[in-house]
Design a protein around this motif. Structure first.
Motif, PDB file in Angstrom:
ATOM      1  N   LEU A   1       9.656  35.588  69.930  1.00 11.54           N
ATOM      2  CA  LEU A   1       8.391  34.945  70.300  1.00 11.54           C
ATOM      3  C   LEU A   1       7.265  35.188  69.290  1.00 11.54           C
ATOM      4  O   LEU A   1       6.143  34.720  69.501  1.00 11.54           O
ATOM      5  CB  LEU A   1       7.936  35.421  71.684  1.00 11.54           C
TER       6      LEU A   1
ATOM      7  N   SER B   1       4.730  32.313  68.312  1.00 10.69           N
ATOM      8  CA  SER B   1       3.745  31.859  69.301  1.00 10.69           C
ATOM      9  C   SER B   1       2.832  32.982  69.788  1.00 10.69           C
ATOM     10  O   SER B   1       1.767  32.705  70.355  1.00 10.69           O
ATOM     11  CB  SER B   1       4.456  31.215  70.497  1.00 10.69           C
TER      12      SER B   1
ATOM     13  N   ALA C   1       7.463  38.703  75.868  1.00 10.13           N
ATOM     14  CA  ALA C   1       8.414  38.793  74.754  1.00 10.13           C
ATOM     15  C   ALA C   1       9.382  39.954  74.965  1.00 10.13           C
ATOM     16  O   ALA C   1      10.597  39.812  74.751  1.00 10.13           O
ATOM     17  CB  ALA C   1       7.659  38.959  73.444  1.00 10.13           C
TER      18      ALA C   1
ATOM     19  N   GLN D   1       7.353  26.876  72.446  1.00  8.30           N
ATOM     20  CA  GLN D   1       7.885  28.015  73.208  1.00  8.30           C
ATOM     21  C   GLN D   1       7.193  28.214  74.554  1.00  8.30           C
ATOM     22  O   GLN D   1       7.462  29.211  75.232  1.00  8.30           O
ATOM     23  CB  GLN D   1       7.775  29.302  72.375  1.00  8.30           C
TER      24      GLN D   1
ATOM     25  N   ILE E   1       8.862  29.440  77.872  1.00 10.43           N
ATOM     26  CA  ILE E   1       9.219  30.857  78.049  1.00 10.43           C
ATOM     27  C   ILE E   1       8.061  31.602  78.718  1.00 10.43           C
ATOM     28  O   ILE E   1       8.266  32.415  79.626  1.00 10.43           O
ATOM     29  CB  ILE E   1       9.573  31.493  76.695  1.00 10.43           C
ATOM     30  N   TYR E   2       6.839  31.317  78.280  1.00 12.45           N
ATOM     31  CA  TYR E   2       5.672  31.987  78.866  1.00 12.45           C
ATOM     32  C   TYR E   2       5.439  31.537  80.309  1.00 12.45           C
ATOM     33  O   TYR E   2       4.981  32.329  81.149  1.00 12.45           O
ATOM     34  CB  TYR E   2       4.425  31.700  78.030  1.00 12.45           C
TER      35      TYR E   2
END
Length: 504
Positions: free
Chosen positions: A306, A309, A398, A452, A455-456
């Protein structure tokens, strides 16, 4: 030693007076302290989207009114605090957290300050509140890994004041300098004392590499580093510390900047975040062999994935990317290593020798202290343009990703991205070429976050509204020509520096 209890040495006046840890403070405790100490005012403080603390003042009119504000909080205009909240639906509640209470070190009128959490119209924690996002990130990290996520921060900043004309420091050689060559050590130690009085856990302070003179002013870089704490408390402490440093400087006729870069060719200021993984009160960042543990390597693998980002949360204005250039002890490539200041994630020197160094210099006094607790690993890309809650939440997400992926895959990523050389040295050019690079401007960071963002947003940690707001803000800087500007237009470059001089 028997007369020394847990709170004798606490710098938090409330802990000393009440004889209990701040984590156990109740409303009754706060009221007792206010009555006993003659407190006349109460301040609520809370962080907004710009990462700075905002303040609401209350005069204590009566016990009934004090009970009311401590129990029910107050209304605030959310649209003035967060860009993603519409003016037509802007009312929010701020509710004080008793554990955060501290005596205002600057107020002439006796004042107690409490940090607050945001709630929406339905009485639920505000979904897009950065602190609430960090709380969710920590909870999901623990759910996945079985570990607790702790952080400690390093605040780097320049103190600016008049040049007395004597004992000049050596340019860019200010690291750990003593007076009289360092001019602002007294300011730093006074700031540390005031920060500690609010309940923050400080590790140490020192002068840093950067120092230079411009016209009649001295620019002197300093650092205050904190001890590891659960991420929520660590973030609160850093936020208060920045407020105290600025407030003290203003009262002493000095200027302060946390800006990542204020001139080309001089040391920039980072906001390094150390991570410590805990289980059942023990640090598991090292294993029993005193080596970096597989748990730490898995978390580092997540940081590698990660990293592109994370800059969207840790490097939030164009001057951030003036710092992320080679040969400035700031990272440019996605890699990690031991004791290596050219990498993105550094594993600092840990007490791994197993030798009692203390007894070697103090022969009559064995140390026998446990050293496992001291090991951390450090993310070196962020700077103080970051909102500390958003940044720590991103790092926590992350780290969690490293545990969600297959263990073998995570350890392979860690192995592939490990370097044991100075990657900016000429002889290591071939190794450098194989490493992915960090974004070079705000627009690139926004693009990386877009790619990304899922993912968050997974496990409902980051709200889509928060992610949309960060992407828009970064893209609006329209700074894709930044590298060219740095090399070709010193006047416009200085304008850029001036624009973000007081960032974060």
């Amino acid at each position: 030693m028997e007369s020394i209890n847990s709170y004798t040495m606490s710098r938090n006046q409330l802990e000393r007076t009440l004889g209990k840890p701040s984590s156990s403070f109740t409303r009754a405790d706060i009221i007792e302290y206010i009555a006993r100490e003659g407190i006349e005012m109460v301040n609520f403080m809370y962080a907004a989207a710009d990462g700075r603390l905002k303040t609401l003042n209350f005069v204590i009119n009566s016990l009934e009114y004090l009970e009311t504000i401590l129990s029910t909080g107050e209304r605030v205009d959310g649209s003035s605090l967060f860009p993603f909240i519409e003016a037509g639906k802007s009312d929010l509640y701020v509710i004080p957290r008793y554990s955060s209470a501290f005596r205002d070190p600057f107020a002439e009128i006796p004042t107690l300050t409490l940090l607050c959490s945001y709630f929406d119209k339905d009485g639920n924690p505000l979904d897009s509140d950065p602190r609430q996002i960090l709380e969710r990130a920590c909870r999901e990290f623990t759910n996945v890994s079985g570990l607790e996520f702790e952080c400690m921060g390093e605040l780097e900043f320049y103190v600016i004041g008049r040049d007395p004309g004597t004992f000049p420091a050596t340019d860019q050689k200010g690291y750990h300098e003593s007076g009289p060559f360092a001019k602002f050590n007294d300011f730093r130690t006074k700031a540390m004392s005031l920060i500690a009085s609010t309940g923050a856990h400080i590790k140490y302070g020192h002068s840093e590499v950067g120092n230079f003179k411009h016209n009649s002013l001295i620019y002197e870089q300093n650092e205050i580093e904190f001890l590891p704490d659960p991420a929520l408390q660590a973030a609160d402490q850093l936020l208060i510390a920045k407020w105290i440093i600025r407030e003290l400087a203003a009262r002493e006729g000095l200027d302060i900047t946390f800006a990542p870069k204020i001139t080309v060719g001089k040391a920039g200021s980072g906001f390094h975040i150390h991570i410590r993984l805990m289980k059942d009160g023990k640090n598991v960042t090292q294993n029993w062999k005193r080596e970096l543990s597989d748990e730490a390597k898995r978390a580092i693998a997540g940081l590698m994935v990660l990293a592109p980002s994370i800059t969207a949360f840790g490097n939030k204005n164009p001057s951030s990317y003036m710092r992320l250039v080679p040969h400035q002890e700031a990272p440019t490539n996605i890699c990690w290593g031991d004791r290596n200041r050219s990498v993105l994630v550094r594993v600092p020197l840990g007490w791994t020798s197993g030798k009692d160094m203390c007894v070697q210099v103090n022969p009559s006094d064995k140390c026998e202290m446990e050293t496992f607790a001291k090991q951390t690993f450090e993310m070196r890309s962020p700077d103080c343009s970051a909102n500390v809650y958003e940044l720590m939440a991103a790092l926590c997400v992350a780290a969690r990703i490293g545990f969600e992926m297959d263990e073998k895959e995570a350890l392979e990523i860690a192995k592939r991205t490990y370097v044991d050389v100075n990657i900016h040295a000429k002889e290591n050019a071939s190794k450098l070429a194989k490493l992915d690079v960090l974004p070079t401007c705000c627009v690139e960071s926004a693009e990386c976050l877009e790619s990304q963002r899922n993912i968050y947003e997974s496990r409902d940690v980051f709200s889509p509204a928060m992610i949309d707001s960060v992407i828009k803000m970064l893209k609006d800087f329209d700074d894709k020509n930044l590298a060219k500007l740095i090399n070709s237009d010193p006047v416009e470059l200085q304008n850029l520096v001036n624009r973000y001089f007081y960032c974060g």
